[in-house]
Design a protein around this motif. Sequence first.
Motif, short mmCIF file in Angstrom:
data_model
loop_
_atom_site.label_atom_id
_atom_site.label_comp_id
_atom_site.label_asym_id
_atom_site.label_seq_id
_atom_site.Cartn_x
_atom_site.Cartn_y
_atom_site.Cartn_z
N THR A 106 0.52 -0.98 0.07
CA THR A 106 0.46 0.02 0.25
C THR A 106 0.87 1.34 0.03
OG1 THR A 106 -0.06 -0.08 2.22
CG2 THR A 106 -2.02 -1.46 1.33
N SER A 107 2.01 0.87 0.69
CA SER A 107 2.84 2.43 0.93
C SER A 107 3.68 2.20 -0.55
CB SER A 107 3.59 2.77 1.83
OG SER A 107 4.57 1.64 2.37
N ASP A 162 -8.97 -0.18 4.28
CA ASP A 162 -9.06 0.95 4.27
C ASP A 162 -8.43 1.26 2.74
OD1 ASP A 162 -9.37 3.88 5.56
OD2 ASP A 162 -6.94 3.80 5.12
N PHE A 163 -7.56 0.04 2.41
CA PHE A 163 -6.73 0.57 1.21
C PHE A 163 -7.85 -0.06 0.27
CE2 PHE A 163 -3.85 1.60 -1.81
CZ PHE A 163 -3.72 0.60 -2.91
N ASP A 212 -11.66 -0.10 0.38
CA ASP A 212 -12.71 0.92 0.47
C ASP A 212 -12.00 2.29 -0.48
OD1 ASP A 212 -13.31 0.31 3.62
OD2 ASP A 212 -14.13 -0.76 2.19
N ARG A 213 -11.38 2.92 -0.26
CA ARG A 213 -10.76 3.78 -0.57
C ARG A 213 -10.05 3.99 -2.37
NH1 ARG A 213 -8.14 8.20 2.39
NH2 ARG A 213 -8.13 7.35 4.54
N LEU A 214 -10.04 2.82 -2.81
CA LEU A 214 -10.25 2.57 -3.64
C LEU A 214 -11.16 1.95 -4.66
CD1 LEU A 214 -7.78 1.83 -6.09
CD2 LEU A 214 -7.37 -0.82 -5.94
N LYS A 243 -9.80 7.84 -3.05
CA LYS A 243 -9.24 8.86 -1.57
C LYS A 243 -8.08 7.77 -1.30
CE LYS A 243 -14.37 8.57 -0.41
NZ LYS A 243 -15.33 7.96 0.24
N LEU A 244 -7.48 7.50 -2.78
CA LEU A 244 -5.58 7.01 -1.96
C LEU A 244 -5.01 8.56 -2.05
CD1 LEU A 244 -5.98 3.81 -3.84
CD2 LEU A 244 -5.36 4.09 -1.63
N TYR A 245 -5.20 8.87 -3.19
CA TYR A 245 -3.79 10.39 -3.73
C TYR A 245 -4.60 11.29 -3.66
CZ TYR A 245 -1.51 5.61 -4.60
OH TYR A 245 -1.22 4.42 -4.24
N GLN A 283 -10.58 12.09 4.01
CA GLN A 283 -8.67 12.24 4.80
C GLN A 283 -7.79 11.38 4.55
OE1 GLN A 283 -8.46 10.16 8.57
NE2 GLN A 283 -7.38 11.39 10.13
N TYR A 284 -7.07 11.97 4.11
CA TYR A 284 -5.72 10.63 2.89
C TYR A 284 -5.06 10.25 4.41
CZ TYR A 284 -8.00 12.97 -0.83
OH TYR A 284 -9.11 12.76 -1.82
N THR A 285 -4.49 8.92 4.42
CA THR A 285 -3.24 8.70 5.16
C THR A 285 -2.48 7.83 4.09
OG1 THR A 285 -5.37 6.50 5.34
CG2 THR A 285 -5.32 8.73 7.42
N LEU A 286 -2.34 7.67 3.32
CA LEU A 286 -1.35 6.60 3.42
C LEU A 286 0.52 7.38 3.06
CD1 LEU A 286 -2.37 5.15 -0.31
CD2 LEU A 286 -1.62 4.45 1.92
#
Lengths: 223, 137
Positions: free
Chosen positions: A93-94, A138-139, A141-143, B55-57, B91-94
């Motif tokens: 993820t990072s 979380d990843f 869901d954000r995707l 919502k990733l970047y 909210q962006y957390t990566l």
Amino acid sequence: MISSKNLSSIVSIALFLFLFAAIISCSEKKESGHQRLPYLGRHDIVKNEKDGKISVDTVYHSIADFRFVNQDSAWITNETFEGKIYVADFFFTSCPDICPKMNTQMLRVYDSLREMKDLAFLSHTIDPVTDSVRVLKDFADRLGVSSSRWHFVTGEKEVLYKLGQVSYMASMADEGPGGLVHSGRFFLIDKERRIRGAYDGTDALEVNDLIRDIQRLAAEYEK
Amino acid sequence: MRNNIPGLFLIALFSVACTSSPEEVKFQRYRVAGERLYATHCVACHMADGSGFKKLYPPLTGHDFLTEQFEKTLCTIRFGSNDSLTINNVQYTLPMPDLKLTNLETAEIATFIYNSWGLEKGLIGVNEVAEITKGCE
């Protein structure tokens, strides 16, 4: 002695015959339909003897048994993908460089083939220390993707790496802090766990080929 | 008159070249270099039009973070960041990786993004960036 006039006639006739043959053979190819997708990996040739008769079978390379946890804390194994075609990759993820491109491309495949029922996606993390179930959830869901169709899995690092390197023949290495190295390939797996294609997930053109090949693979099962 | 086309061309060229001030030339050099660096280091996540990805970047446009948090933005480009931030209620957390950029590269990228997509901040020079990034956390 062949005169130049005769020679040019002979050449014209030869060209014409050649063109004719080329056209015939090309149409024949079309009539037989598209070719099956290849089987990637090492093949084994197995001899079977039955009733005194010897038959030879090709055993294609296939993905080994696996058992990982996905973003919903559900156990994901080969059985999860039974009867399904799936696309697999390795990421974390990072990851700064190739993963964002891979994610956008994989999402494109996901979005463009939403109506295909027997299709699934399997992303393995190669950084299980950071990418816990919670982080993967979380990843995902954000995707904005559904976990019943696109599984993000984690597990023991050696197991993930071994599966990646042996089953998928994907290159990856842990070179220390911040130095996770991996290939950005997408692998197309058929319903019998065999690899039918490998595509550079950072290259939109190759991903176009993947989308096309998924449809061709699905069509193979309809025959 | 026809034979004088090279001469006319030279006159036209000089008149165009000489109307650009040294400041304008320096600004354009920074901006163009920044655009190239952006394409190399930033496009994968923030996209070519600065719109971000899901919502990733986070996007670089459509909000005031860049203008309201100038130092933080420069520090983030220069050193990366593990902080989560909220933009447009998301909210962006990566983490943003440390791209190992120099102060000059940071200044060039900053000049590009602060003069694109509706913003017109003008030149952000390397000395200004060097000074500000001394105080990054």
